[in-house]
Design an enzyme around this catalytic site. Sequence first.
Site, PDB file in Angstrom:
ATOM      1  NE  ARG A 162      -3.965   2.175   2.135  1.00 37.95           N
ATOM      2  CZ  ARG A 162      -3.898   3.448   2.509  1.00 37.95           C
ATOM      3  NH1 ARG A 162      -2.793   3.903   3.081  1.00 37.95           N
ATOM      4  NH2 ARG A 162      -4.906   4.266   2.313  1.00 37.95           N
ATOM      5  NE  ARG A 186      -3.332  -5.807   7.293  1.00 35.43           N
ATOM      6  CZ  ARG A 186      -4.079  -6.153   6.231  1.00 35.43           C
ATOM      7  NH1 ARG A 186      -5.332  -6.509   6.371  1.00 35.43           N
ATOM      8  NH2 ARG A 186      -3.543  -6.129   5.035  1.00 35.43           N
ATOM      9  CG  ASP A 203     -13.518   0.599   2.253  1.00 33.83           C
ATOM     10  OD1 ASP A 203     -13.699  -0.196   1.308  1.00 33.83           O
ATOM     11  OD2 ASP A 203     -12.557   0.516   3.039  1.00 33.83           O
ATOM     12  CB  ALA A 236      -7.750  -1.665  -3.102  1.00 29.29           C
TER      13      ALA A 236
HETATM   14  C1  LIG Z   1      -4.106   4.296   6.743  1.00 25.29           C
HETATM   15  C2  LIG Z   1      -4.774   3.161   6.022  1.00 25.29           C
HETATM   16  C3  LIG Z   1      -4.078   1.946   5.866  1.00 25.29           C
HETATM   17  C4  LIG Z   1      -4.664   0.874   5.209  1.00 25.29           C
HETATM   18  N1  LIG Z   1      -3.940  -0.280   5.059  1.00 25.29           N
HETATM   19  C5  LIG Z   1      -4.482  -1.323   4.394  1.00 25.29           C
HETATM   20  C6  LIG Z   1      -3.738  -2.528   4.200  1.00 25.29           C
HETATM   21  O1  LIG Z   1      -2.597  -2.645   4.606  1.00 25.29           O
HETATM   22  N2  LIG Z   1      -4.339  -3.569   3.554  1.00 25.29           N
HETATM   23  C7  LIG Z   1      -5.631  -3.467   3.073  1.00 25.29           C
HETATM   24  O2  LIG Z   1      -6.133  -4.424   2.489  1.00 25.29           O
HETATM   25  N3  LIG Z   1      -6.348  -2.334   3.227  1.00 25.29           N
HETATM   26  C8  LIG Z   1      -5.814  -1.260   3.868  1.00 25.29           C
HETATM   27  N4  LIG Z   1      -6.554  -0.115   4.042  1.00 25.29           N
HETATM   28  C9  LIG Z   1      -7.943  -0.084   3.534  1.00 25.29           C
HETATM   29  C10 LIG Z   1      -8.045   0.066   2.046  1.00 25.29           C
HETATM   30  O3  LIG Z   1      -7.162   1.072   1.612  1.00 25.29           O
HETATM   31  C11 LIG Z   1      -9.489   0.426   1.707  1.00 25.29           C
HETATM   32  O4  LIG Z   1     -10.349  -0.575   2.215  1.00 25.29           O
HETATM   33  C12 LIG Z   1      -9.760   0.467   0.218  1.00 25.29           C
HETATM   34  O5  LIG Z   1      -8.646   0.889  -0.520  1.00 25.29           O
HETATM   35  C13 LIG Z   1     -10.921   1.433  -0.089  1.00 25.29           C
HETATM   36  O6  LIG Z   1     -10.457   2.754   0.056  1.00 25.29           O
HETATM   37  P1  LIG Z   1     -11.339   4.033   0.337  1.00 25.29           P
HETATM   38  O7  LIG Z   1     -10.648   5.141  -0.367  1.00 25.29           O
HETATM   39  O8  LIG Z   1     -12.771   3.788   0.011  1.00 25.29           O
HETATM   40  O9  LIG Z   1     -11.288   4.224   1.922  1.00 25.29           O
HETATM   41  P2  LIG Z   1     -10.054   4.576   2.874  1.00 25.29           P
HETATM   42  O10 LIG Z   1      -8.798   4.031   2.348  1.00 25.29           O
HETATM   43  O11 LIG Z   1     -10.476   4.214   4.236  1.00 25.29           O
HETATM   44  O12 LIG Z   1      -9.926   6.189   2.774  1.00 25.29           O
HETATM   45  C14 LIG Z   1     -10.822   7.084   3.413  1.00 25.29           C
HETATM   46  C15 LIG Z   1     -10.171   8.452   3.514  1.00 25.29           C
HETATM   47  O13 LIG Z   1     -11.126   9.407   3.984  1.00 25.29           O
HETATM   48  C16 LIG Z   1     -10.600  10.132   5.073  1.00 25.29           C
HETATM   49  N5  LIG Z   1     -11.736  10.507   5.921  1.00 25.29           N
HETATM   50  C17 LIG Z   1     -12.489   9.681   6.690  1.00 25.29           C
HETATM   51  N6  LIG Z   1     -13.462  10.356   7.314  1.00 25.29           N
HETATM   52  C18 LIG Z   1     -13.320  11.656   6.951  1.00 25.29           C
HETATM   53  C19 LIG Z   1     -14.033  12.842   7.279  1.00 25.29           C
HETATM   54  N7  LIG Z   1     -15.072  12.810   8.117  1.00 25.29           N
HETATM   55  N8  LIG Z   1     -13.641  14.014   6.718  1.00 25.29           N
HETATM   56  C20 LIG Z   1     -12.582  14.047   5.861  1.00 25.29           C
HETATM   57  N9  LIG Z   1     -11.868  12.932   5.519  1.00 25.29           N
HETATM   58  C21 LIG Z   1     -12.231  11.762   6.055  1.00 25.29           C
HETATM   59  C22 LIG Z   1      -9.637   9.160   5.719  1.00 25.29           C
HETATM   60  O14 LIG Z   1      -8.686   9.815   6.531  1.00 25.29           O
HETATM   61  C23 LIG Z   1      -9.017   8.485   4.505  1.00 25.29           C
HETATM   62  O15 LIG Z   1      -7.984   9.257   3.959  1.00 25.29           O
HETATM   63  C24 LIG Z   1      -5.996   0.996   4.691  1.00 25.29           C
HETATM   64  C25 LIG Z   1      -6.695   2.194   4.831  1.00 25.29           C
HETATM   65  C26 LIG Z   1      -6.105   3.280   5.480  1.00 25.29           C
HETATM   66  C27 LIG Z   1      -6.887   4.586   5.613  1.00 25.29           C
END
Ligand SMILES: Cc1cc2nc3c(=O)[nH]c(=O)nc-3n(C[C@H](O)[C@H](O)[C@H](O)COP(=O)(O)OP(=O)(O)OC[C@H]3O[C@@H](n4cnc5c(N)ncnc54)[C@H](O)[C@@H]3O)c2cc1C
Length: 494
Positions: A128, A208, A339, A352
Site C-alpha cells: 500500500r 497484521r 468503502d 481496493a
Molecule cells: C491508513 C490506512 C491503511 C490501510 N492499510 C491497508 C492494508 O494494509 N491492507 C488493506 O487491504 N487495506 C488497507 N486499508 C484499507 C483500504 O485502503 C481500503 O479498504 C480500500 O482501498 C478502499 O479505500 P477508500 O478510499 O474507500 O477508503 P479509505 O482508504 O479508508 O480512505 C478514506 C479516507 O477518507 C478520510 N476521511 C475519513 N473520514 C473523513 C471525514 N469525516 N472528513 C474528511 N476525511 C475523512 C480518511 O482519513 C481516509 O484518507 C488501509 C486504509 C487506510 C486509511
Amino acid sequence: MTRSYDGTPKPVGSYPDNGINVLIVGTGLAGLTAALECVRKGCRVQVLERYDDINTAGDMYFMGLSATKFFKHWPEMAEQYKKISMANMWIETYTHDGKLMVPPQLARDRLRDEDVDPSMPPGVFQLRPLVYRMYVDQIKKLGVPIHFGNRVVDYYENESKGVGGVITDKGKKFEADIVIAADGIGSKSQRLLGGQVRAVSTERAMWRAAFPVSYLNKNPEVKEFFRMHETEDGRREPIIRTWLGPGTYALTLTRHDVMIWVVNCQSNENSQEEWSNKANSEEVVEIINRHVGEVKWAPIFKELIRLTPADCIINFKLFWRDPQPKWASPGGRVVNIGDAAHTFLPASSNGATQAIEDAVSLASCLQIAGRDNIREAVHAHVRMRFIRTACAQRLGFYNAHRLQETQWGKVKNEPKLAQPKLPRWVWEHDPEEYTYRVYDRIVQSMRQGVPLEEDDSIPPNYPPGYKYKPWSLADAVPTMGRGENIDLGGGNWD
Ligand SMILES: Cc1cc2nc3c(=O)[nH]c(=O)nc-3n(C[C@H](O)[C@H](O)[C@H](O)COP(=O)(O)OP(=O)(O)OC[C@H]3O[C@@H](n4cnc5c(N)ncnc54)[C@H](O)[C@@H]3O)c2cc1C
Ligand SMILES: *[C@@H]1O[C@H](CO)[C@@H](O)[C@H](O)[C@H]1NC(C)=O
C-alpha cells in the site's frame, strides 16, 4: 444506442473542460482515483482530508487487474506501477502447523486460469505505501488542491440551487456541483443518503504488521525459514507464504526490504475497525492458538510474530455489512464511492479494486452526461455498480469460508482451493469501457422505470446468469454453520 470507446489511451488534456465542479472527501484510493479521473475527464476538482497529511501507512493488499486498466491513460503511473509490482513473486502454502502443502510456484502461474494470457494475471499483491506514494506524486504533478485538516461532519444537497455541500468540524462550508464522499467506512454522508446498515461483528480480526526485514537478523532460524525464494539460477525473489488452519488463515510476504505478516483469526476485546489500532506481539501469539484445537501454530510462525517491532502490529476488527443500494442523495449531488458505499471482508480481495472501479465509473458517467445532467449521471453510475459490488461482497464471504475450512484432501490435486476464488467476471471488467458501452441503455431503463433487478437489457458486469435478489448475510450464516459451501445464488461465478 452505444457510445464509441476505442480503448486508446487518452491522457490528461485530451478532453475539454466540462465545467463540472467536483468536491471529493477523503484521500484513500477511492478519493485519489476519483480526483485523477475527474480531472482527466475535464472536471475541476478539490479534495478534503480530515488528517493533516497524506497517510502512507498499511502493508499489502490485492489489486485486481480491473482496477489497473485506467493506468494506460497515466503513462507515468503505469511506468511506476510496473516498477513497484513484484513481477516475479512466488507463492507457497503451508498448514498452520508448518507442513508444506503446495510447493513454491510463480504467483502469476498459480493465480491465473490455464487459458489466460500469462502476462495478464488477474491481479497482484501490492504494498500500500508504494502504490499510495505513486498516486500522491501524480496528484501533486496535476496540482489538484488537497485541503488537509478538514474533518467533514455533515453533508447536504440543495436541489433548487443545484449543489452538494459539506460542513467541517470547524464549521466551514464547501459546495460544488457534485460532492463525492470517499470518506471510507462509516461515511458521514450516510445520514443524508439514508444508507446506514448494521455492522455485524464477525468476532474475527486481521492481525497484521509490516517492518524492515532486518529485524529477522535477531533470530537466524526465523531469518532462514522466511528467506526470499531462490531461483535455480541463483536470483532471490519475493515470496508469499500462505498458512491455512482450522478457522484461521495467514499470509507472509518476504521482500528484500520488508517483511509482512497478516493473520485472520479470532478478535479480542481490544480489536477495532481502525487502521491505527495497535496490538502487542504476545497478544497475537496467544490469540492465534486459542481456537485452533489440538494442533497448534508452527513455533516458527510465533517466533516471527515475536520479532515484530513494538508499535507495528495492527489489530483490525472485521465487520460485515449487508449490501445497501443507497449511495446517492435524491438530487444526485452527493454520492458515496469505495468503502463508504460498500465494505468488504479482506478475503474478497476486492476492497481496493472495487473502490478504484467506482471512481473510474463515476468520472466517466459525469463526463458523458455533462454538467446539466449530474443527477442522471450519478444514478446511472449507482445502477451500474450496485449488483457487481454486492456480488463481490458475497464472494468475500465465500472466500473467507473457503480459506477457514480448507479441505486438504482436495487441495493436493487442486491447489487453487487453497486460495481465494478470483473469478473472470471480476478481473476482466474494464469500468471505463463498460460505462461507455451501457450508459445510454441504463439511462433509458431508468426513464422507463424498469426496476434494477428486472433489467436484462444490460450486459452483466457480475456473474453471468446471476439474478439479483436483495439478500442478507443472515441468509448465508446457517449454511456456514453446517460446514457446507456458501450458496452464491446462481449464475457463473467462475
Ligand atoms: C491508513 C490506512 C491503511 C490501510 N492499510 C491497508 C492494508 O494494509 N491492507 C488493506 O487491504 N487495506 C488497507 N486499508 C484499507 C483500504 O485502503 C481500503 O479498504 C480500500 O482501498 C478502499 O479505500 P477508500 O478510499 O474507500 O477508503 P479509505 O482508504 O479508508 O480512505 C478514506 C479516507 O477518507 C478520510 N476521511 C475519513 N473520514 C473523513 C471525514 N469525516 N472528513 C474528511 N476525511 C475523512 C480518511 O482519513 C481516509 O484518507 C488501509 C486504509 C487506510 C486509511
Ligand atoms: C437552497 O438554495 C436556495 C437558492 O440559493 C436558497 O434560497 C435556499 O434557502 C436554499 N435551501 C436551503 C435548505 O438551504
